[in-house]
Write a protein that holds these residues in place. Structure first.
Motif, PDB file in Angstrom:
ATOM      1  N   SER A 167      35.704  50.213  82.109  1.00  0.00           N
ATOM      2  CA  SER A 167      34.552  50.172  83.129  1.00  0.00           C
ATOM      3  C   SER A 167      34.924  50.053  84.601  1.00  0.00           C
ATOM      4  CB  SER A 167      33.806  48.906  83.146  1.00  0.00           C
ATOM      5  OG  SER A 167      34.437  47.758  83.378  1.00  0.00           O
ATOM      6  N   GLY A 168      36.404  49.784  84.861  1.00  0.00           N
ATOM      7  CA  GLY A 168      37.062  49.652  86.229  1.00  0.00           C
ATOM      8  C   GLY A 168      36.848  48.011  86.509  1.00  0.00           C
ATOM      9  N   ARG A 169      36.243  47.477  85.820  1.00  0.00           N
ATOM     10  CA  ARG A 169      36.037  45.762  86.052  1.00  0.00           C
ATOM     11  C   ARG A 169      37.338  45.145  85.198  1.00  0.00           C
ATOM     12  NH1 ARG A 169      31.246  42.195  83.903  1.00  0.00           N
ATOM     13  NH2 ARG A 169      32.983  40.790  83.816  1.00  0.00           N
ATOM     14  N   GLN A 170      37.889  44.265  85.540  1.00  0.00           N
ATOM     15  CA  GLN A 170      38.980  43.674  84.949  1.00  0.00           C
ATOM     16  C   GLN A 170      38.454  42.812  83.752  1.00  0.00           C
ATOM     17  OE1 GLN A 170      40.414  40.104  85.918  1.00  0.00           O
ATOM     18  NE2 GLN A 170      42.159  39.944  84.469  1.00  0.00           N
ATOM     19  N   MET A 171      38.608  43.035  82.633  1.00  0.00           N
ATOM     20  CA  MET A 171      38.126  42.207  81.504  1.00  0.00           C
ATOM     21  C   MET A 171      38.702  40.853  81.354  1.00  0.00           C
ATOM     22  SD  MET A 171      38.102  43.095  77.513  1.00  0.00           S
ATOM     23  CE  MET A 171      39.992  42.897  77.025  1.00  0.00           C
ATOM     24  N   ASN A 172      37.837  40.048  81.148  1.00  0.00           N
ATOM     25  CA  ASN A 172      38.085  38.508  80.882  1.00  0.00           C
ATOM     26  C   ASN A 172      37.248  38.157  79.674  1.00  0.00           C
ATOM     27  OD1 ASN A 172      40.057  36.882  82.476  1.00  0.00           O
ATOM     28  ND2 ASN A 172      39.171  37.953  84.261  1.00  0.00           N
ATOM     29  N   ARG A 173      37.826  38.333  78.454  1.00  0.00           N
ATOM     30  CA  ARG A 173      37.007  38.055  77.190  1.00  0.00           C
ATOM     31  C   ARG A 173      37.366  37.074  76.504  1.00  0.00           C
ATOM     32  NH1 ARG A 173      32.775  40.459  75.212  1.00  0.00           N
ATOM     33  NH2 ARG A 173      32.371  41.942  76.691  1.00  0.00           N
ATOM     34  N   THR A 230      49.442  41.343  91.699  1.00  0.00           N
ATOM     35  CA  THR A 230      48.238  41.895  92.360  1.00  0.00           C
ATOM     36  C   THR A 230      47.272  42.558  91.703  1.00  0.00           C
ATOM     37  OG1 THR A 230      49.873  43.613  92.766  1.00  0.00           O
ATOM     38  CG2 THR A 230      49.612  42.160  94.529  1.00  0.00           C
ATOM     39  N   ASN A 231      47.799  43.187  90.550  1.00  0.00           N
ATOM     40  CA  ASN A 231      46.829  43.837  89.782  1.00  0.00           C
ATOM     41  C   ASN A 231      46.748  43.537  88.311  1.00  0.00           C
ATOM     42  OD1 ASN A 231      44.888  45.750  90.398  1.00  0.00           O
ATOM     43  ND2 ASN A 231      46.421  47.624  90.212  1.00  0.00           N
ATOM     44  N   PRO A 232      45.566  42.441  88.289  1.00  0.00           N
ATOM     45  CA  PRO A 232      45.761  41.675  86.848  1.00  0.00           C
ATOM     46  C   PRO A 232      45.345  42.595  85.809  1.00  0.00           C
ATOM     47  CG  PRO A 232      43.808  41.090  88.120  1.00  0.00           C
ATOM     48  CD  PRO A 232      44.678  42.118  88.910  1.00  0.00           C
ATOM     49  N   PRO A 233      46.269  42.460  84.466  1.00  0.00           N
ATOM     50  CA  PRO A 233      45.847  43.301  83.304  1.00  0.00           C
ATOM     51  C   PRO A 233      44.529  42.724  82.863  1.00  0.00           C
ATOM     52  CG  PRO A 233      47.299  41.339  82.864  1.00  0.00           C
ATOM     53  CD  PRO A 233      47.097  41.368  84.366  1.00  0.00           C
ATOM     54  N   HIS A 234      43.963  43.375  81.831  1.00  0.00           N
ATOM     55  CA  HIS A 234      42.947  42.948  81.232  1.00  0.00           C
ATOM     56  C   HIS A 234      43.347  41.649  80.188  1.00  0.00           C
ATOM     57  CE1 HIS A 234      40.368  46.179  82.443  1.00  0.00           C
ATOM     58  NE2 HIS A 234      41.333  47.273  81.784  1.00  0.00           N
ATOM     59  N   VAL A 235      42.447  40.792  80.065  1.00  0.00           N
ATOM     60  CA  VAL A 235      42.798  39.472  79.071  1.00  0.00           C
ATOM     61  C   VAL A 235      41.638  39.277  78.169  1.00  0.00           C
ATOM     62  CG1 VAL A 235      43.089  37.245  79.200  1.00  0.00           C
ATOM     63  CG2 VAL A 235      43.762  38.344  81.356  1.00  0.00           C
ATOM     64  N   LEU A 236      42.328  39.334  76.923  1.00  0.00           N
ATOM     65  CA  LEU A 236      41.439  38.807  75.798  1.00  0.00           C
ATOM     66  C   LEU A 236      42.154  37.686  75.109  1.00  0.00           C
ATOM     67  CD1 LEU A 236      39.368  39.879  73.715  1.00  0.00           C
ATOM     68  CD2 LEU A 236      41.373  40.754  72.214  1.00  0.00           C
ATOM     69  N   VAL A 237      41.156  36.484  75.320  1.00  0.00           N
ATOM     70  CA  VAL A 237      41.571  35.023  74.723  1.00  0.00           C
ATOM     71  C   VAL A 237      41.054  35.070  73.309  1.00  0.00           C
ATOM     72  CG1 VAL A 237      41.497  32.666  75.069  1.00  0.00           C
ATOM     73  CG2 VAL A 237      41.700  34.027  77.049  1.00  0.00           C
TER      74      VAL A 237
END
Ligand code: ADP
Ligand code: MG
Length: 701
Positions: A289-295, A418-425
């Motif tokens: 999506s172009g949004r950084q994932m925080n899931r 500066t560019n955070p990765p997508h994150v899956l917790v």
């Protein structure tokens, strides 16, 4: 002006002075007027009226009666113990008893027959007479505070009590303080909220929380203060998330390529569950999506989260990014490495491990491979990642977290990038909604609510330790049918030595009971290599019984193991028990979890055991855990970055208020995502102030 007054050093409050200040600050962390004002009482007792003895029954709460002592009587209970009883009358011709099991001698000396007292306590009926055990007694003419209404009680420490600084004393300080603060205390919630939700003003609430007229006033004060606390916590989390979304773009994973497809079609040994498919779709949508994932990925033990994580990482690889998965412990990291390597067997993907025990040349190699991008998947511990590891282009981070990786910890991840990765917790233990909202309030949530097919629910039973022999028979039967068995001994830090001896002794006993079987033994004090070897023997089926401390909680996957015996189960927390139980029930056979305790169980332990025997549902267990222990105690929440202190609200009990606070905060953030509107100026100022004065809050700014 009042903010300044509240910042005044507590020693300048009349009656305090330097010595008591030292005690207040050391024991209770009270440094300023404001701190004292927010040192809330833990209970109130209704001292608004006097009762006559005639009115008293055995099921009343605390009451007070004015009267005098007629006589004392002493009863010998044993050689060293005596019970002292005072016969007390209110002049109506009725008599009640005051009883001391301790300190009776002191009571006899202190209280005079015929003097007018007000006694205070909880009445019960003993031998047909009204009786109050260990009453509070004040001379009737000295009692000023307590005739006014609800009397507040404050927690104090042993040390404070020894130097005469008891609850009464704190109460007096509070009373003085409230007199000193003449002007109204500043409001911290906007009118539109207090009006709509019918909340008390802050000034009124802060006064009434100490001195309410009655219990409904007290309740209103508490609701107001709890709401405020929860509201700012939620506002802070949502502000953080909104800020984050606006600041950071996410990497766009535009395609699903060879890694994913080849794995899915050629290597995956079974069908994904519908829940797994759904979650992968959700992740796929986020990362495209172009949004950084925080899931946040919630799912019970054994629901197949690791596989979902792996497949998400493969999408990152397909788009030219590296991925990494972080585990809370080294053993779990090793287990993940093993699992991932097994899954990816035959595929050309470089996976490496980085933990504290990877050293020297090997470490150097891994670090270089990360920097030049040749290492595609890194498996590590939290600690390693927070270090100075450099990636060529890290696109996805999976955090396998077990309650130890809250908002504050994740915030640290960004500060380096500066560019955070997508994150899956991923959380192994499901977290109750209200806690998740607070711990992980900035995350989107996915749930795997379905176990892989063919799993039978584990049957859990409670067995007393005196029935061990028949338990042994049962184990023997299982092993003779080809199954394997875990036996878990408790191990907690403080008594490590004793526990280790316990395990060694227990192991010897088991060896004698089961001479015909091969047993493995594993504990945290073993060298990692030995531990690994011993575990492997069990995994391969060379040994039939694994005798272990909780090290097995975090890892091993042995589908053939069908029995989990937990000794001294009373020493384990609910979520720990549930985690341990999750080690069995992974194959197609009926599995069993047996909780062994001694017969003397506390009420809480009894409840824990009952819940375990009743349900396999991780969410129900997590709820119960939260209720039984409170969030402060919930495994690891302290380290997990509850990025704030709650003084009065209780996430376990105030679920409704958490939800209300969340809704309000959400509306405001949606209306003003940049947090700059004048309309909400008061809120943004207050939030800034809270973050400045509260160390924990600063952690997620
Ligand atoms: P979790 O991490 O959620 O506790 P795991 O990922 O360890 O669960 O999965 C538990 C076991 O189930 C593993 O052996 C895994 O390979 C297996 N598994 C995962 N998904 C499926 C599936 N769809 N069908 C069958 N087995 C599965
Ligand atoms: Mg797992």
């Amino acid at each position: 002006m009042n903010y300044e007054l509240l910042e005044q050093d507590i020693q300048f409050l009349p009656g305090v002075g330097p010595n008591r200040k030292k005690m207040l600050s050391q024991e209770l962390g009270i440094e300023t007027f404001g701190d004292l004002l927010q040192y809330y009482p833990y209970k109130h007792v209704d001292r608004s009226r006097l009762y006559s003895i005639r009115e008293l029954t055995g099921d009343m709460p605390f009451v007070q009666v004015k009267g005098h002592i007629l006589s004392f009587e002493t009863f010998k209970m044993s050689a060293r113990k005596e019970r002292v009883v005072a016969h007390f009358t209110d002049g109506s011709g009725k008599v009640m008893d005051l009883t001391w099991f301790n300190g009776g001698k002191y009571a006899k000396q202190s209280y005079k027959i015929g003097t007018e007292y007000i006694i205070f306590g909880r009445p019960n009926v003993f031998n047909g007479r009204i009786n109050v055990t260990h009453p509070d007694i004040d001379a009737a003419d000295k009692l000023e505070l307590s005739t006014m209404g609800m009397q507040p009680y404050y927690n104090t420490t042993e040390k404070m009590k020894k130097s005469g600084l008891n609850s009464r004393c704190v109460e007096r300080f509070i009373k003085t303080l409230l007199d000193v603060i003449k002007e109204p205390l500043p409001e911290t919630l906007p009118d539109f909220i207090t009006n709509r939700l019918h909340l008390m003003s802050r000034d009124e609430a802060l006064r009434k929380i100490h001195y309410p007229q009655n219990s409904s006033e007290l309740e209103k004060a508490r609701v107001r203060l709890k709401f405020e606390e929860l509201f700012y916590v939620q506002l802070n989390i949502l502000r953080y998330a909104s800020d984050h979304r606006r600041k950071y773009r996410g990497y766009i994973f535009s395609k699903v390529g060879d890694c994913f497809n080849s794995f899915y079609h050629d290597h995956l040994p079974f069908q994904l569950t519908e829940a797994q498919k759904r979650v992968i779709r959700e992740i796929r949508k986020d990362t495209g999506s172009g949004r950084q994932m925080n899931r946040l990925l919630q799912g019970d033990v054994g629901s197949g989260k690791t596989l979902v994580a792996l497949m998400s990482m493969l999408i990152a690889l397909d788009n030219g990014y590296q991925a990494c998965i972080m585990a809370p412990t080294e053993i779990l990291a090793e287990q993940h490495l093993q699992t991932i390597q097994d899954f990816l067997h035959g595929m050309d993907i470089r996976v490496e491990l980085l933990t504290g025990i990877v050293k020297g040349k090997k470490r150097q190699e891994v670090l270089e491979g990360l920097q030049d991008g040749r290492v595609q998947i890194l498996v590590g511990t939290h600690a390693v990642i927070e270090d100075t590891v450099q990636f060529a282009n890290l696109g996805m981070v999976v955090v396998d977290e077990q309650h130890r990786f809250g908002v504050a910890q994740r915030a640290k991840l960004w500060s380096k990038n500066t560019n955070p990765p997508h994150v899956l917790v991923m959380t192994a233990t499901p977290i109750p909604r209200t806690l998740a909202m607070t711990l992980y309030g900035d995350l989107d949530v996915s749930v795997i609510d379905e176990l892989p097919p063919g799993r039978k629910p584990v049957v859990t039973t409670h067995v007393l330790d005196r029935s061990m022999p028949s338990l042994y028979d049962g184990l023997r039967k299982q092993i003779n049918q080809g199954r394997q068995v875990y036996i878990v001994f408790p191990l907690i830090e403080e008594s490590e030595k004793i526990d280790l001896k316990n395990l060694e002794d227990g192991f010897e006993v088991l060896r004698q009971v089961f001479p015909e079987f091969r047993l493995s033994k594993v504990h945290g004090k073993m060298k990692p290599k030995d531990k690994e070897e011993e575990m492997q023997r069990f995994v391969k089926g060379e040994t039939q019984m694994l005798v272990a401390t909780t090290v097995i909680e975090v890892g091993v996957n042995v589908p053939n193991a069908s029995v989990m015996v937990i000794l001294e189960a009373q020493r384990f927390g609910l979520s720990q028990l549930h985690q341990l139980r999750g080690r069995v029930g992974r194959g197609a056979d009926q599995s069993y979890c047996i909780l062994v305790t001694n017969p003397q169980l506390s009420e809480d332990t009894r409840k824990r055991i009952d819940i375990m025997c009743e349900t396999n549902d991780g969410f129900r267990i997590a709820e119960a855990d939260l209720k039984l222990r409170g969030p402060g105690d919930l495994e690891g929440t302290q380290q997990s970055g509850m990025a704030f202190d709650l003084k009065i609200a209780d996430i376990a009990r105030d679920g409704q208020l958490v939800q209300m606070a969340r809704n309000e905060a959400q509306m405001i953030i949606e209306d003003d995502p940049a947090c700059v509107s004048n309309k909400y100026l008061m809120l943004w100022n207050r939030l800034r102030q809270l973050r400045k004065t509260n160390v924990n809050w600063a952690a997620i700014s």
